[in-house]
Motif scaffolding. Structure first.
Motif, short mmCIF file in Angstrom:
data_model
loop_
_atom_site.label_atom_id
_atom_site.label_comp_id
_atom_site.label_asym_id
_atom_site.label_seq_id
_atom_site.Cartn_x
_atom_site.Cartn_y
_atom_site.Cartn_z
N LEU A 266 0.83 -1.20 0.00
CA LEU A 266 0.00 0.00 0.00
C LEU A 266 0.87 1.25 0.00
O LEU A 266 1.77 1.40 0.83
CB LEU A 266 -0.91 -0.01 1.23
N VAL A 267 0.58 2.16 -0.94
CA VAL A 267 1.28 3.45 -1.03
C VAL A 267 0.32 4.55 -0.56
O VAL A 267 -0.77 4.70 -1.12
CB VAL A 267 1.73 3.75 -2.46
N GLY A 268 0.73 5.28 0.45
CA GLY A 268 -0.02 6.45 0.88
C GLY A 268 0.63 7.71 0.32
O GLY A 268 1.80 7.98 0.61
N VAL A 269 -0.09 8.44 -0.51
CA VAL A 269 0.43 9.69 -1.07
C VAL A 269 -0.03 10.83 -0.17
O VAL A 269 -1.22 10.97 0.11
CB VAL A 269 -0.07 9.90 -2.51
N ASN A 270 0.94 11.65 0.28
CA ASN A 270 0.65 12.69 1.26
C ASN A 270 1.16 14.05 0.80
O ASN A 270 2.31 14.16 0.36
CB ASN A 270 1.32 12.36 2.61
N ALA A 271 0.33 15.08 0.92
CA ALA A 271 0.76 16.46 0.73
C ALA A 271 1.21 16.99 2.09
O ALA A 271 0.49 16.88 3.08
CB ALA A 271 -0.39 17.31 0.17
N VAL A 272 2.41 17.58 2.15
CA VAL A 272 3.01 17.93 3.43
C VAL A 272 3.65 19.31 3.37
O VAL A 272 3.89 19.86 2.29
CB VAL A 272 4.08 16.89 3.84
N GLY A 273 3.97 19.84 4.56
CA GLY A 273 4.77 21.04 4.67
C GLY A 273 6.22 20.68 4.93
O GLY A 273 6.51 19.70 5.62
N GLY A 274 7.13 21.45 4.37
CA GLY A 274 8.54 21.19 4.53
C GLY A 274 9.13 21.94 5.71
O GLY A 274 9.05 23.17 5.79
N ILE A 275 9.72 21.21 6.65
CA ILE A 275 10.44 21.79 7.78
C ILE A 275 11.93 21.87 7.47
O ILE A 275 12.58 22.89 7.70
CB ILE A 275 10.19 20.99 9.07
N HIS A 276 12.48 20.80 6.96
CA HIS A 276 13.90 20.77 6.59
C HIS A 276 14.14 21.75 5.45
O HIS A 276 13.35 21.83 4.50
CB HIS A 276 14.29 19.36 6.15
N PRO A 277 15.23 22.53 5.51
CA PRO A 277 15.46 23.55 4.47
C PRO A 277 15.60 23.00 3.06
O PRO A 277 15.37 23.73 2.09
CB PRO A 277 16.76 24.24 4.94
N ASP A 278 15.99 21.73 2.92
CA ASP A 278 16.14 21.14 1.60
C ASP A 278 14.82 20.63 1.03
O ASP A 278 14.78 20.16 -0.11
CB ASP A 278 17.14 19.98 1.64
N VAL B 195 4.10 2.21 2.51
CA VAL B 195 5.13 3.20 2.22
C VAL B 195 4.44 4.53 1.95
O VAL B 195 3.33 4.57 1.41
CB VAL B 195 5.99 2.76 1.00
N SER B 196 5.08 5.61 2.36
CA SER B 196 4.54 6.95 2.15
C SER B 196 5.32 7.65 1.04
O SER B 196 6.56 7.59 0.99
CB SER B 196 4.63 7.77 3.44
#
Length: 258
Positions: free
Chosen positions: A86-98, A207-208
């Motif tokens: 199972l693949v979970g596709v997620n929209a996220v905010g970036g904390i790490h500068p890269d 897996v995400s």
């Protein structure tokens, strides 16, 4: 008994992925289970030569907020339909500068900040208490396939990262993001849990696949707007869909392994 080779790869689409382009649809099914009604119908089809089952996590149209998703019904429905990878596709905010907008991340760890969600199948009238090993929340074999294909495609991506699962539906404060960063989080998302844990309870390979759609609160001097998030989704989701299309055959091959 269903042949393992014929078992479909499951894909749960989040914000920006309510339908899967390129999927040769062979059917749709509405299904309820002991945990209730899933967020959307299960769409079955072929992506390349691989059987796939797709579910829109927030419904289609996008209408269910993160804290009200029936994660148990979603994961159980896919499991009952034969999904074991199972693949979970997620929209996220970036904390790490890269990890800025339109960057892809295949996380290897998570921290759960959610509360009040129905996060386990092991409750109610049980014969005995069950604890699962959740040391590594994402399946390494599935991660390796996504990483290999992302490298082959030359995508801008990170092969590791810590996903911090927040409650939502509001975005985080700058102070909350600073705390998450001190905790070791690289990403802030709202749907990573309890989905990953529920899949683990059923013995699924989970897996995400994350698409960064904004810098997290306080990481820039500008306010976060939905227009900016939509632009990042438009810019990055093409690469996400290509990566999924090129990875499903390898993910499907995992079905034949113990």
């Amino acid at each position: 008994m269903q042949n393992l080779v014929e078992q479909p790869v499951g894909i749960i689409g989040g914000t920006g992925l309510m339908a899967l382009e390129g999927l040769q649809i062979t059917g749709e099914r509405s299904t309820a289970n002991a945990w209730g009604i899933p967020s959307s119908v299960l769409t079955s089809g072929l992506l390349g030569q691989q059987n796939v089952l797709f579910l829109a996590r927030h419904g289609n149209p996008h209408r269910i907020p993160p804290h009200q998703i029936n994660y148990r019904a979603n994961v159980q429905a896919l499991f009952d339909a034969g999904v074991r990878t199972l693949v979970g596709v997620n929209a996220v905010g970036g904390i790490h500068p890269d990890m800025g907008p339109a960057h892809i991340v295949i996380p290897d760890q998570l921290i759960d900040y959610t509360w009040g969600r129905s996060g386990t199948f092991f409750e109610g009238e049980l014969d005995n208490v069950t604890h699962i090993d959740f040391t590594w929340p994402y399946n390494e074999s599935a991660r390796a396939i996504l990483i290999e294909q992302a490298e082959r495609l030359g995508l801008s991506f990170s092969s590791h990262g810590v996903y911090g699962a927040t409650q939502g539906p509001r975005l985080e404060t700058a102070a909350e993001v600073r705390r998450m960063e001190r905790d070791g989080c690289d990403l802030a998302g709202m749907t990573g849990m309890p989905e990953a844990a529920l899949a683990a309870e059923l013995g699924m390979r989970y897996v995400s696949l994350c698409l960064v759609v904004n810098y997290a609160a306080g990481k820039t001097d500008t306010a976060i707007t939905m227009a900016d998030i939509q632009r990042a989704i438009d810019d990055g989701m093409v690469a996400v869909k290509t990566l999924l299309k090129d990875s499903v055959a390898g993910l499907g091959a995992l079905q034949t392994k113990a």
